[in-house]
Design a protein around this motif. Structure first.
Motif, short mmCIF file in Angstrom:
data_model
loop_
_atom_site.label_atom_id
_atom_site.label_comp_id
_atom_site.label_asym_id
_atom_site.label_seq_id
_atom_site.Cartn_x
_atom_site.Cartn_y
_atom_site.Cartn_z
N SER A 24 0.84 -1.20 0.00
CA SER A 24 0.00 0.00 0.00
C SER A 24 0.88 1.25 0.00
N PHE A 25 0.42 2.28 -0.72
CA PHE A 25 1.18 3.53 -0.82
C PHE A 25 0.22 4.70 -0.65
N LEU A 26 0.43 5.46 0.43
CA LEU A 26 -0.37 6.67 0.67
C LEU A 26 0.42 7.89 0.22
N ASP A 27 -0.16 8.65 -0.70
CA ASP A 27 0.46 9.92 -1.10
C ASP A 27 -0.22 11.03 -0.30
N ILE A 28 0.53 11.63 0.63
CA ILE A 28 -0.01 12.77 1.39
C ILE A 28 0.14 14.00 0.51
N GLY A 29 -0.97 14.68 0.26
CA GLY A 29 -0.97 15.77 -0.71
C GLY A 29 -1.03 15.15 -2.10
N CYS A 30 -2.05 14.28 -2.26
CA CYS A 30 -2.12 13.48 -3.51
C CYS A 30 -2.57 14.29 -4.70
N ALA A 31 -3.10 15.52 -4.45
CA ALA A 31 -3.61 16.38 -5.52
C ALA A 31 -4.57 15.59 -6.42
N ASN A 32 -4.33 15.58 -7.73
CA ASN A 32 -5.28 14.91 -8.65
C ASN A 32 -4.98 13.42 -8.84
N GLY A 33 -4.06 12.88 -8.06
CA GLY A 33 -3.80 11.43 -8.12
C GLY A 33 -2.83 11.02 -9.21
N TYR A 34 -2.28 12.00 -9.94
CA TYR A 34 -1.43 11.63 -11.08
C TYR A 34 -0.13 10.94 -10.62
N LEU A 35 0.44 11.41 -9.51
CA LEU A 35 1.67 10.76 -9.03
C LEU A 35 1.40 9.29 -8.69
N LEU A 36 0.28 9.03 -8.02
CA LEU A 36 -0.05 7.63 -7.68
C LEU A 36 -0.19 6.79 -8.95
N GLU A 37 -0.91 7.34 -9.91
CA GLU A 37 -1.11 6.61 -11.17
C GLU A 37 0.24 6.33 -11.85
N CYS A 38 1.11 7.35 -11.87
CA CYS A 38 2.43 7.18 -12.51
C CYS A 38 3.28 6.16 -11.75
N CYS A 39 3.25 6.21 -10.41
CA CYS A 39 4.05 5.25 -9.63
C CYS A 39 3.61 3.82 -9.93
N GLN A 40 2.30 3.63 -10.07
CA GLN A 40 1.81 2.28 -10.44
C GLN A 40 2.42 1.88 -11.79
N LYS A 41 2.34 2.81 -12.75
CA LYS A 41 2.82 2.52 -14.12
C LYS A 41 4.34 2.29 -14.14
N TRP A 42 5.09 3.17 -13.47
CA TRP A 42 6.56 3.06 -13.50
C TRP A 42 7.05 1.79 -12.83
N ASN A 43 6.33 1.32 -11.81
CA ASN A 43 6.83 0.17 -11.06
C ASN A 43 6.27 -1.17 -11.53
N SER A 44 5.24 -1.13 -12.38
CA SER A 44 4.67 -2.43 -12.80
C SER A 44 5.65 -3.28 -13.62
N PRO A 45 6.56 -2.71 -14.46
CA PRO A 45 7.54 -3.58 -15.13
C PRO A 45 8.45 -4.31 -14.16
N LYS A 46 8.58 -3.79 -12.93
CA LYS A 46 9.42 -4.47 -11.92
C LYS A 46 8.58 -5.46 -11.10
N ASN A 47 7.33 -5.69 -11.56
CA ASN A 47 6.39 -6.57 -10.83
C ASN A 47 6.09 -6.05 -9.42
N ILE A 48 6.16 -4.74 -9.26
CA ILE A 48 5.79 -4.11 -7.98
C ILE A 48 4.38 -3.55 -8.15
N ILE A 49 3.46 -4.12 -7.39
CA ILE A 49 2.05 -3.72 -7.50
C ILE A 49 1.74 -2.77 -6.35
N ILE A 50 1.29 -1.57 -6.71
CA ILE A 50 1.00 -0.54 -5.69
C ILE A 50 -0.50 -0.42 -5.50
N GLU A 51 -0.93 -0.50 -4.24
CA GLU A 51 -2.33 -0.24 -3.89
C GLU A 51 -2.40 1.24 -3.48
N PRO A 52 -3.04 2.09 -4.30
CA PRO A 52 -2.91 3.53 -4.07
C PRO A 52 -3.91 4.10 -3.07
N TYR A 53 -3.42 5.00 -2.22
CA TYR A 53 -4.24 5.75 -1.27
C TYR A 53 -3.81 7.22 -1.34
#
Ligand SMILES: C[S@@+](CC[C@H](N)C(=O)[O-])C[C@H]1O[C@@H](n2cnc3c(N)ncnc32)[C@H](O)[C@@H]1O
Length: 182
Positions: A24-53
């Motif tokens: 699980s990954f909580l972004d404090i000051g998540c704004a429009n959620g773009y950073l969370l979405e990008c972190c999911q995308k950037w880390n998925s090739p490494k088989n790292i699955i992020i549950e965004p909050y």
């Protein structure tokens, strides 16, 4: 931030690079959620699955984040991270020190470590104006103008275990994300 996508990637990918396993990954000051979405995308090739909050003090921005990540819309809340106590803890939490007045930075970090982070989890403290010649011109009045996040965290009594850097050579900007382990 504004600017082209390459600039965003240079200055924000260090956040994703601190997330070294699925969880699980909580972004404090998540704004429009773009950073969370990008972190999911950037880390998925490494088989790292992020549950965004996300948490943000702006209800309009939280609404945008929910629309961006509709399958996780219940994971977003409107609130001030200086007071809000979550009902569960997270594996990774990102913040910046500038979200609280300078004199409360230590208390804020201690509060997050105690209430937000799973045992063994990581608090990612981002400084998006690292090495900036005039950080005081970039922040809200009352925040501490941090030029060097490692020195600032050491001054506050915290031990940094690792950090990741990003550079934007076009505008000569630097991001440093320092990691504290609970
Ligand atoms: C620069 S944006 C960060 C966006 C994205 N997370 C990133 O790292 O690029 C900062 C956000 O933090 C929010 N914010 C500032 N202080 C906060 C606080 N004490 N609690 C929750 N959100 C806060 C603001 O409303 C704003 O949307």
């Amino acid at each position: 931030m504004s600017g082209p996508e390459e600039r965003w990637i240079c200055l924000r990918k260090p956040v994703a690079d601190c997330i070294d396993k699925s969880g699980s990954f909580l972004d404090i000051g998540c704004a429009n959620g773009y950073l969370l979405e990008c972190c999911q995308k950037w880390n998925s090739p490494k088989n790292i699955i992020i549950e965004p909050y996300g948490i943000d003090i702006s209800s309009k921005l939280v609404e945008l984040a929910k629309n961006r990540l509709p399958q996780n819309k219940d994971n977003f809340i409107v609130g001030n991270a200086f007071y809000w106590i979550p009902s569960k803890r997270f594996d990774f939490v990102r913040t910046e020190l500038v979200y609280v007045p300078a004199e409360y930075e230590k208390q804020y970090i201690e509060f997050l470590l105690e209430n937000y982070i799973n045992p063994g989890g990581k608090l990612l403290v981002a400084n998006y104006v690292e090495d900036h010649p005039h950080p005081e011109n970039t922040i809200i009045l009352g925040s501490h103008p941090t030029k060097n996040i490692l020195s600032r965290l050491a001054e506050l009594g915290f031990e940094v275990t690792e950090y990741k850097d990003g550079f934007d050579t076009a505008k000569n900007r630097k991001t440093r994300v320092a990691v504290l382990i609970r």
